[in-house]
Design an enzyme around this catalytic site. Structure first.
Site: not given
Length: 326
Positions: A129, A131, A186, A291
């Site tokens: 993704s 994010s 993250k 995100s």
């Protein structure tokens, strides 16, 4: 032998069905568990081959050679020197490892090495993704250092040897708290005891605003975006990295799920403020307004940590992406 051949065929059929269903999305796969099972099964075959099947084949081959030698000696005693037939071909056929051992016991050393490397050293991941744009792009193949934060037992992820602590600014792979079978990536923003606030698109840690520097615009190629976004440089701890923000604030940040210690978070129209509990971390994506992270689903416990992302080792669409991760 026929029973073992049938059993091995059945095991391979089950493996193919499992992988096929995983690929088609019928269920979530657990590659760590799969590797553990494959290592255990191939070890059992390797031990059986080493201590039972191979010695049995060698005894049978030796018996054939001894019988042939005795037959030739008996014929020679009768004055017959020339004897037709060569048992060497038959002997080699007896010694030959059957397919079901070749494809199990023969694979054990390779699978064991992969299992050990992936469980305790490094593990590859693919970024699914946007994010973490602009730090990581969709399609980046990254390498995660699994021993940087300590040695953990595979599958159960229990830490048995401590190493480095998670530092503010680290890019971390972890098990998603809402579904531990899924891995997320993250940036660690808040450490245990920190107060983290994201208000009006500004990040504050322990009451101090994290300063940013404009770096112009970045074209976000995420199919869901396909637009230019303001890009900034931000420094968390010793790590300087880039982030993206929307030019116009998006919808208010809201709690998506009830999560452990959710009483530590306060949601307002300006954003969210959270006190990070002991043994937990507050994670955020570098694509700040695109995100789903700790702002929405809560804190990441230490037992969910998988490792530190250190390297983009390949992106087949853009070879220039190869390099270290900041």
């Amino acid at each position: 032998m026929k029973a073992m051949s049938a059993l091995t065929g059945l095991l391979y059929a089950a493996l193919i069905a499992y992988l096929g269903g995983w690929y088609q999305g019928y269920w979530n796969g657990n590659f760590s568990l799969l590797l553990l099972i494959l290592t255990t099964v191939t070890l059992a075959y390797w031990l059986a081959e080493r201590f039972h099947f191979q010695p049995a084949r060698e005894r049978a081959a030796q018996h054939l050679s001894t019988s042939d030698t005795q037959r030739r000696a008996a014929l020679a005693a009768q004055g017959i020197q020339r004897v037709d037939g060569d048992v060497e071909g038959a002997r080699q056929e007896i010694l030959r490892q059957p397919w079901w051992l070749d494809w199990t016991a023969g694979l054990f050393p390779v699978i064991l090495i992969v299992f050990l490397l992936r469980s305790f050293m490094f593990e590859p991941f693919k970024i699914p993704s946007g994010s973490m744009v602009p730090t990581l792009l969709i399609g980046d193949l990254i390498l995660v250092n699994k021993f940087h934060y300590g040695i953990r037992l595979p599958v159960i992820n229990k830490k048995i040897i401590a190493n480095n602590d998670v530092q503010r600014g680290d890019v971390v792979v972890f098990r998603y708290p809402q579904n531990p079978s899924v891995d997320y990536i993250k940036r660690a923003v808040g450490l245990p005891g920190d107060e983290v606030a994201y208000l009006n698109q500004k990040l504050y840690i322990n009451g101090k605003q994290i300063e940013t520097k404009s770096e112009g615009e970045f074209f976000d190629e995420d199919p869901g975006s396909m637009r230019y976004r303001p890009r900034f440089t931000e420094k968390l701890g010793a790590t300087e990295h880039q982030i993206l923000v929307y030019p116009v604030p998006p919808n208010p940040i809201v709690k998506l799920y009830d999560f452990p210690y959710n009483e530590n978070c306060k949601y307002t129209l300006e954003g969210v403020t959270c006190k990070v509990p002991a043994g937990h971390y507050f994670m955020m994506g570098d694509n700040r307004d695109n995100s789903q992270d700790s702002r929405f689903w809560g804190f990441v416990p230490d037992e969910n940590i998988v490792g530190r992302a250190v390297l983009v080792w390949m992106n087949f669409g853009n070879l220039k992406r190869v390099g270290g991760i900041k």
